[in-house]
Structure formats: structure tokens, C-alpha cells
Design a protein around this motif. Structure first.
Motif, PDB file in Angstrom:
ATOM      1  N   LYS A  31       0.834  -1.200   0.000  1.00  0.00           N
ATOM      2  CA  LYS A  31       0.000   0.000   0.000  1.00  0.00           C
ATOM      3  C   LYS A  31       0.867   1.248   0.000  1.00  0.00           C
ATOM      4  O   LYS A  31       1.799   1.363   0.777  1.00  0.00           O
ATOM      5  CB  LYS A  31      -0.913  -0.004   1.235  1.00  0.00           C
ATOM      6  CG  LYS A  31      -1.985   1.065   1.195  1.00  0.00           C
ATOM      7  CD  LYS A  31      -2.902   0.945   2.398  1.00  0.00           C
ATOM      8  CE  LYS A  31      -3.966   2.018   2.351  1.00  0.00           C
ATOM      9  NZ  LYS A  31      -4.871   1.932   3.515  1.00  0.00           N
ATOM     10  N   GLU A  33       2.057   5.039   0.633  1.00  0.00           N
ATOM     11  CA  GLU A  33       1.926   5.884   1.815  1.00  0.00           C
ATOM     12  C   GLU A  33       0.784   6.870   1.598  1.00  0.00           C
ATOM     13  O   GLU A  33       0.658   7.466   0.525  1.00  0.00           O
ATOM     14  CB  GLU A  33       3.233   6.629   2.069  1.00  0.00           C
ATOM     15  CG  GLU A  33       3.286   7.291   3.426  1.00  0.00           C
ATOM     16  CD  GLU A  33       4.653   7.870   3.748  1.00  0.00           C
ATOM     17  OE1 GLU A  33       4.753   8.567   4.767  1.00  0.00           O
ATOM     18  OE2 GLU A  33       5.595   7.618   2.985  1.00  0.00           O
ATOM     19  N   ALA A  34      -0.044   7.052   2.605  1.00  0.00           N
ATOM     20  CA  ALA A  34      -1.253   7.870   2.466  1.00  0.00           C
ATOM     21  C   ALA A  34      -0.988   9.328   2.803  1.00  0.00           C
ATOM     22  O   ALA A  34      -0.115   9.653   3.611  1.00  0.00           O
ATOM     23  CB  ALA A  34      -2.356   7.328   3.358  1.00  0.00           C
ATOM     24  N   ASP A  39      -7.486  13.823   0.405  1.00  0.00           N
ATOM     25  CA  ASP A  39      -7.178  13.515  -0.986  1.00  0.00           C
ATOM     26  C   ASP A  39      -8.397  13.835  -1.855  1.00  0.00           C
ATOM     27  O   ASP A  39      -9.453  13.225  -1.696  1.00  0.00           O
ATOM     28  CB  ASP A  39      -6.810  12.033  -1.120  1.00  0.00           C
ATOM     29  CG  ASP A  39      -6.264  11.667  -2.493  1.00  0.00           C
ATOM     30  OD1 ASP A  39      -6.558  12.392  -3.471  1.00  0.00           O
ATOM     31  OD2 ASP A  39      -5.562  10.655  -2.593  1.00  0.00           O
ATOM     32  N   ASP A 196       2.922  15.595   3.091  1.00  0.00           N
ATOM     33  CA  ASP A 196       2.150  15.398   1.867  1.00  0.00           C
ATOM     34  C   ASP A 196       2.848  15.976   0.640  1.00  0.00           C
ATOM     35  O   ASP A 196       2.800  15.385  -0.445  1.00  0.00           O
ATOM     36  CB  ASP A 196       0.762  16.035   2.016  1.00  0.00           C
ATOM     37  CG  ASP A 196      -0.128  15.263   2.979  1.00  0.00           C
ATOM     38  OD1 ASP A 196       0.278  14.176   3.422  1.00  0.00           O
ATOM     39  OD2 ASP A 196      -1.239  15.742   3.288  1.00  0.00           O
TER      40      ASP A 196
END
Length: 202
Positions: A31, A33-34, A39, A196
Motif C-alpha cells: 500500500k 503511503e497515504a 485527498d 504530503d
């Protein structure tokens, strides 16, 4: 021979573990990285703007292709949210180090009546010399606010020139290809944005 076999087995095991790390459990891709902020990839609005910067140069989003672009709406006489946010954005640029040169912060005024080119040229770069203030006439301001779904409203003061502005306090972030990616809540401090922005610059 047994020693060679053991060495080969160990090497194969390391390769297998590395592959598992890349793929994740069960062979599925690991997965990504968020983002910490919201988003909004694929958003159907906040697509572009046509304004003038504090140096007198007409600007659209395309001018900043190759950089991550953060757009914040406010006004220079804002007593709290705007200066606090601009300080946070200045902190973000410092924390990014050399990567900050791949980021453009745009301060869009919602108060063109008072925020002239000269006022923006003094106010905006005070937080970081690379920041740009953008302005337009009343019609252009209304158009960009509607495009970004930003609420703003004049609140009368004791005198005609002492009014304040109620306005949406969040920011939008575009990736270096010019695609809308994030909506940023205000008041978080610079760390979530640094996280981010680094993801967007990868």
C-alpha cells in the motif's frame, strides 16, 4: 557442497523477503503511503485561475507546471487565520529545505478593494520571498472563488474601510503536473503539509 547449498538458500531467502516487502502479504502490491490531508484527486472543480501576481504579471495554473502548487484564499487585513496560515506555510518551506524550490505558494486575495498590487507585494513575500500574491478585479475574484467553491463575504465594521471578510480557510494543493490533489485544513501546523508535499514531489 552442503555449505554452498546453505549459502545459496540464504541468498534466495533474502531475495524472497525483499520481494515480499515490495509486494506486501500474499503477493499484493504494498500500500502506498497515504496523505494526511484530504485527498481530492479527480475533483471536478478548482481547475484553474486567471489573475495577476504582485509583480504585475498575468498568471494561470499552467505557469507553475513542474512545481507543487498550494493556493490559499485570504486577505491582508485578516486578523487571525490568514497570518497564522502564512506563517505555517513559511515553516513548511523551511522544513522542505532544497525541495521548497519545487513548491509554489499562491495567496489569492478575496479583498481586491484594499489588497492592491502594492499591498500584496509588501505583505505576501514577508512570509517567504518565493510566495506570490494574486489579485483580480471584483468580477475576476468572484469567478475564481466560485471555481474553487470558496465562500467569502464582507462584514461591515464601524467605518466603511474597517470591514472584515468571512471566508473559507482551507487551501488546495496541485501536483507538479497541474492536477488537483489535496484539500488542506488550516491550523494543523507545517508538519502534515511537509509530509504530503514530499509525497507529491516523489
Amino acid at each position: 557442497m552442503k555449505k554452498l547449498t546453505a549459502v545459496l538458500f540464504a541468498a534466495l531467502l533474502i531475495l524472497a523477503l525483499a520481494a515480499c516487502d515490495r509486494l506486501g502479504i500474499g503477493g499484493a502490491p504494498a500500500k502506498a503511503e497515504a496523505f494526511i490531508n484530504t485527498d481530492v484527486t479527480g475533483l471536478g472543480y478548482a481547475r484553474d485561475f486567471a489573475l495577476t501576481d504582485h509583480n504585475g504579471k498575468p498568471r494561470t495554473l499552467a505557469d507553475f507546471k513542474g512545481k507543487a502548487v498550494l493556493v490559499f484564499f485570504g486577505y491582508t487585513q485578516c486578523p487571525d487565520v490568514c497570518p497564522t496560515t502564512m506563517v505555517e506555510l513559511g515553516g513548511m518551506m523551511k522544513a522542505l529545505g532544497p525541495q521548497a524550490d519545487k513548491v509554489q505558494v499562491l495567496f489569492v486575495t478575496l479583498d481586491p478593494e484594499r489588497d492592491t498590487q502594492a499591498v500584496l507585494a509588501q505583505y505576501v513575500p514577508a512570509f517567504d520571498a518565493r510566495f506570490l500574491g494574486l489579485y483580480g478585479d471584483a468580477a475576476a475574484t468572484d469567478k475564481v472563488a466560485k471555481e474553487f467553491k470558496v465562500f467569502y463575504q464582507k462584514v461591515p465594521g464601524k467605518t466603511p474601510g474597517s470591514y472584515t471578510m468571512d471566508h473559507t480557510a482551507g487551501s488546495y494543493v496541485f501536483d507538479p503536473q497541474g492536477h488537483i490533489r489535496l484539500f488542506v485544513r488550516n491550523g494543523q501546523g507545517p508538519e502534515p503539509l511537509v509530509h504530503d508535499i514530499k509525497l507529491l514531489l516523489q
